[in-house]
Design a protein around this motif. Structure first.
Motif, PDB file in Angstrom:
ATOM      1  N   THR A 136     -83.004   0.788 -39.004  1.00 17.96           N
ATOM      2  CA  THR A 136     -84.430   1.109 -38.961  1.00 17.96           C
ATOM      3  C   THR A 136     -85.265   0.101 -38.186  1.00 17.96           C
ATOM      4  OG1 THR A 136     -84.777  -0.033 -41.068  1.00 17.96           O
ATOM      5  CG2 THR A 136     -84.329   2.341 -41.153  1.00 17.96           C
ATOM      6  N   LYS A 137     -84.733  -1.092 -37.941  1.00 20.78           N
ATOM      7  CA  LYS A 137     -85.501  -2.106 -37.226  1.00 20.78           C
ATOM      8  C   LYS A 137     -84.694  -2.643 -36.046  1.00 20.78           C
ATOM      9  CE  LYS A 137     -88.253  -3.729 -41.166  1.00 20.78           C
ATOM     10  NZ  LYS A 137     -88.638  -4.904 -41.993  1.00 20.78           N
ATOM     11  N   GLY A 138     -85.395  -2.914 -34.961  1.00 22.97           N
ATOM     12  CA  GLY A 138     -84.755  -3.520 -33.802  1.00 22.97           C
ATOM     13  C   GLY A 138     -83.960  -2.569 -32.947  1.00 22.97           C
TER      14      GLY A 138
ATOM     15  N   ASP B 241     -85.562   0.455 -31.553  1.00 17.63           N
ATOM     16  CA  ASP B 241     -86.442   1.250 -30.700  1.00 17.63           C
ATOM     17  C   ASP B 241     -86.887   0.456 -29.484  1.00 17.63           C
ATOM     18  OD1 ASP B 241     -87.919  -0.545 -32.130  1.00 17.63           O
ATOM     19  OD2 ASP B 241     -89.561   0.836 -32.611  1.00 17.63           O
TER      20      ASP B 241
ATOM     21  N   GLN C 116     -78.285  -7.434 -28.654  1.00 13.97           N
ATOM     22  CA  GLN C 116     -78.920  -6.507 -29.600  1.00 13.97           C
ATOM     23  C   GLN C 116     -77.905  -6.030 -30.630  1.00 13.97           C
ATOM     24  OE1 GLN C 116     -80.864  -3.083 -27.830  1.00 13.97           O
ATOM     25  NE2 GLN C 116     -82.148  -2.786 -29.639  1.00 13.97           N
TER      26      GLN C 116
ATOM     27  N   VAL D 185     -78.203  -6.552 -34.649  1.00  8.04           N
ATOM     28  CA  VAL D 185     -78.103  -5.444 -35.606  1.00  8.04           C
ATOM     29  C   VAL D 185     -77.054  -5.749 -36.665  1.00  8.04           C
ATOM     30  CG1 VAL D 185     -77.326  -3.040 -35.844  1.00  8.04           C
ATOM     31  CG2 VAL D 185     -78.981  -3.648 -34.063  1.00  8.04           C
TER      32      VAL D 185
ATOM     33  N   ASN E 166     -78.261  -8.566 -39.072  1.00  5.75           N
ATOM     34  CA  ASN E 166     -79.266  -8.063 -40.018  1.00  5.75           C
ATOM     35  C   ASN E 166     -78.633  -7.142 -41.058  1.00  5.75           C
ATOM     36  OD1 ASN E 166     -81.286  -9.466 -38.655  1.00  5.75           O
ATOM     37  ND2 ASN E 166     -81.733  -7.746 -37.296  1.00  5.75           N
TER      38      ASN E 166
ATOM     39  N   ASP F 260     -78.647  -7.537 -45.067  1.00  7.71           N
ATOM     40  CA  ASP F 260     -79.220  -6.483 -45.909  1.00  7.71           C
ATOM     41  C   ASP F 260     -78.267  -6.041 -47.012  1.00  7.71           C
ATOM     42  OD1 ASP F 260     -81.594  -6.418 -44.492  1.00  7.71           O
ATOM     43  OD2 ASP F 260     -81.048  -4.686 -43.268  1.00  7.71           O
TER      44      ASP F 260
ATOM     45  N   ARG G  35     -87.771 -11.076 -26.457  1.00  3.66           N
ATOM     46  CA  ARG G  35     -87.877 -10.720 -27.874  1.00  3.66           C
ATOM     47  C   ARG G  35     -87.457 -11.918 -28.722  1.00  3.66           C
ATOM     48  NH1 ARG G  35     -90.227  -5.649 -29.300  1.00  3.66           N
ATOM     49  NH2 ARG G  35     -90.483  -4.662 -27.256  1.00  3.66           N
TER      50      ARG G  35
ATOM     51  N   GLU H  48     -84.738 -10.784 -34.919  1.00  5.93           N
ATOM     52  CA  GLU H  48     -85.689  -9.753 -35.347  1.00  5.93           C
ATOM     53  C   GLU H  48     -85.960  -8.726 -34.259  1.00  5.93           C
ATOM     54  OE1 GLU H  48     -86.245 -13.682 -37.235  1.00  5.93           O
ATOM     55  OE2 GLU H  48     -86.399 -13.000 -35.137  1.00  5.93           O
TER      56      GLU H  48
ATOM     57  N   GLU I 129     -88.420  -8.717 -32.092  1.00  2.69           N
ATOM     58  CA  GLU I 129     -89.837  -8.414 -32.026  1.00  2.69           C
ATOM     59  C   GLU I 129     -90.478  -9.181 -30.871  1.00  2.69           C
ATOM     60  OE1 GLU I 129     -91.180  -9.659 -35.841  1.00  2.69           O
ATOM     61  OE2 GLU I 129     -90.407  -7.885 -36.888  1.00  2.69           O
TER      62      GLU I 129
END
Length: 285
Positions: free
Chosen positions: A110-112, A114, A152, A156, A159, A163, A241, A245, A247
C-alpha cells in the motif's frame, strides 16, 4: 551443492543444517551482481540457499515473462562455484499449487508503490512481495540478501518484513557495475551496440545529478529532463526519494536518500540509482 526442487525436501535439509542460514532469491540468468550477494552471505560462514524462480505474478506483460532468459545449466555452475550450499529450483506448481491466480490471499503493498517503477508497473510489487513472503516462510533464513540496484524492491521487502514481524534480517548489497559504470543486469544482453554504448551515461548522469541536488534540490519533472538530456533512451523517471519510505524528502529531512531512474530502450528497460545519507550539515536552507 545440493539441487532441491521441493519445499519438503528443502525444509528437511535445512532442519539438519547446523550453520546459520542465509538466503539469496533470484530469477536466474545469474551475473556477478547475484554472485556478490552470495559472497556477502557466505562471508559469515552461513549455509547459503539460493532460489531460482521466475515469478509470473510480478510481470505486467506476459511477453516479458515468456522472454525472460533461461540459462539454468550456467546458473547451476555459477552458483556452485560461488559457494551456494542449496540451490532451490521449484517448479511453478510447487510454489503455486492452484496456479498463480488460484491463491486465496496475496500481499497487497500500500505504500511506496505508486512512485518510481511502481507508477509504471501497476501490481508488480504485489507480485514481488507475495513471492518473497512465500520464500521467506519456506527457507526461514536468518538473513536474506538483496541488491541495491533494485532499490524500490529492497525497500518494499524491508517494509514488509517489518510490518509482518518476519524474523529475517534484510541485507542490501551495493550495485555491481561493468568497467564503464553500467549496472549489471540480465537485461543488458538485449541492448544493441548503440544502446550499449549509450547506457553507461545513465550512471554518469546520476552522479552529476546527485551533486546538483545536494546544492539545489530539484523536482521529479526537472530530474527526468536532466537525465533525458544525457541519454538516448526514453527516461521514465529520475527523482529523489527517502529510503526506505520512498517519499519526497522534506527540506529538513535527515537520513538515507535515493536518486533512482528508469530508462527504456527498444528491448530493455534499465534501472539504476545512487544512495547516500543526508546529514544535518548538508541541508539546504
Amino acid at each position: 551443492m545440493k539441487l532441491i526442487k521441493s519445499i519438503h525436501e528443502l525444509r528437511t535439509a535445512l532442519q539438519r543444517e547446523e550453520r546459520p542460514v542465509s538466503f539469496v532469491p533470484t530469477m536466474g540468468a545469474l551475473h556477478p551482481g547475484h554472485l556478490a550477494l552470495v559472497k556477502e552471505a557466505a562471508a559469515n560462514n552461513d549455509a547459503v540457499v539460493m532460489s531460482i524462480f521466475v515469478n509470473p505474478l510480478q510481470f505486467n506483460d506476459k511477453r516479458d515473462y515468456d522472454a525472460y532468459p533461461e540459462t539454468l545449466d550456467d546458473d547451476i555452475s555459477q552458483a556452485e562455484a560461488a559457494g551456494v550450499a542449496y540451490l532451490f529450483l521449484p517448479a511453478l506448481n510447487e510454489l503455486y499449487p492452484a496456479g498463480p491466480d488460484g491463491m486465496s490471499t496475496y500481499i497487497h503493498v500500500t505504500k511506496g508503490v505508486d512512485v518510481l517503477c511502481g507508477a509504471h508497473r501497476p501490481g508488480h510489487f504485489n507480485g514481488v512481495a507475495t513471492v518473497v513472503m512465500k520464500l521467506l516462510q519456506i527457507v526461514a533464513p536468518e538473513r536474506a540478501y538483496f541488491g541495491r540496484k533494485d532499490a524500490q524492491q529492497a525497500a518494499v521487502v524491508e517494509n514488509m518484513v517489518q510490518d509482518y514481524h518476519v524474523v529475517t534480517d534484510i541485507v542490501t548489497v551495493p550495485t555491481v557495475r561493468e568497467s564503464d559504470g553500467l549496472a549489471m543486469s540480465s537485461r543488458n544482453v538485449r541492448l544493441n551496440p548503440e544502446e550499449r554504448a549509450d547506457a553507461p551515461e545513465i550512471y554518469r548522469a546520476l552522479q552529476k545529478m546527485k551533486a546538483v541536488y545536494e546544492q539545489d534540490p530539484f523536482s521529479p519533472e526537472t530530474g527526468r529532463g536532466m537525465l533525458q538530456r544525457s541519454v538516448n533512451g526514453k527516461v521514465e523517471y529520475a527523482e529523489v526519494r527517502t529510503y526506505p519510505e520512498l517519499e519526497l524528502p522534506a527540506d529538513d529531512y535527515q537520513g538515507k536518500m535515493l536518486l533512482a531512474c528508469a530508462v527504456q530502450y527498444d528491448h530493455a528497460r534499465l534501472i539504476d540509482n545512487i544512495m547516500w545519507t543526508r546529514k544535518e550539515e548538508e541541508h539546504v536552507s
